[in-house]
Enzyme design. Structure first.
Site, PDB file in Angstrom:
ATOM      1  N   HIS A  60       0.642  -1.271   0.063  1.00  0.00           N
ATOM      2  CA  HIS A  60      -0.111  -0.092   0.113  1.00  0.00           C
ATOM      3  C   HIS A  60       0.737   1.243   0.029  1.00  0.00           C
ATOM      4  CE1 HIS A  60       0.742  -0.337   4.315  1.00  0.00           C
ATOM      5  NE2 HIS A  60       0.407   1.093   4.527  1.00  0.00           N
ATOM      6  N   HIS A  62       0.955   5.747   1.149  1.00  0.00           N
ATOM      7  CA  HIS A  62       0.084   6.859   1.570  1.00  0.00           C
ATOM      8  C   HIS A  62       0.884   7.993   0.930  1.00  0.00           C
ATOM      9  CE1 HIS A  62      -1.801   4.515   4.794  1.00  0.00           C
ATOM     10  NE2 HIS A  62      -0.576   3.998   5.230  1.00  0.00           N
ATOM     11  N   TYR A 148      11.746   4.123   0.354  1.00  0.00           N
ATOM     12  CA  TYR A 148      10.842   4.482  -0.692  1.00  0.00           C
ATOM     13  C   TYR A 148       9.745   5.499  -0.050  1.00  0.00           C
ATOM     14  CZ  TYR A 148      12.309  -0.115  -2.174  1.00  0.00           C
ATOM     15  OH  TYR A 148      13.249  -1.165  -2.727  1.00  0.00           O
TER      16      TYR A 148
END
Length: 176
Positions: A60, A62, A148
């Site tokens: 996932h 954000h 990342y």
């Protein structure tokens, strides 16, 4: 069924959470990080937006975006990012009967979470949430160690210290 309605404010700032459909034991996003970055660059060229914060985890991501003053269309941007990423990958994922019938991939959850940022405190809390996420999920022992993340850019600007949130190993060692 809920009557959820997205908030569209030209020039607004939003926090997003976008998930892969199959999250368990899935590292698709970090494994294909260069592809994701290229797709985001292509979308930004045609539909500009400012990246305030971004972190990509294996399953996932954000981020916080600010859109141009005359634009509130984050939905098109997400559709293009998700589609561009999915289309560049071979069709090896499991797809439900419904997804097959509709010609849909089985990469992303159909929906994503978005939150309109209301004020500076709300902005700071969401910035912190984005940056601490790899630590929260146990991917690293220090926020700075996750590759990342836009956290490194914020450190370079002097907004966060490189040791923000501390070092879990040092804290555990000090508790004894």
């Amino acid at each position: 069924m809920s009557n959820y309605k997205r908030v569209y404010v030209p020039g607004g700032t939003w926090f997003f959470t976008v998930n892969l459909l199959q999250r368990q034991h899935n590292d698709l996003l970090t494994r294909h990080i260069d592809l994701l970055r290229e797709v985001v660059r292509k979308v930004r060229r045609k539909y500009p937006f400012q990246i305030d914060a971004w972190v990509v985890l294996p399953d996932h991501l954000h981020c916080i975006w600010t859109l141009p003053a005359d634009d509130a269309d984050f939905s098109t941007r997400w559709r293009l990012i998700k589609n561009g990423f999915s289309r560049a990958l071979p069709k090896t994922e499991f797809r439900s009967k419904t997804r097959l019938q509709n010609g849909e991939r089985g990469i992303w959850q159909k929906h994503y979470w978005e939150h309109f940022i209301r004020d500076e405190l709300d902005y700071q809390r969401h910035m912190d949430y984005v940056h601490v996420n790899p630590l929260k999920h146990g991917h690293v022992q220090r926020v700075v160690d996750w590759p990342y993340s836009a956290f490194h850019r914020e450190v370079a600007k002097g907004i966060y210290p490189s040791d923000w949130c501390g070092d879990i190993q040092a804290e555990v060692a000090g508790d004894g």
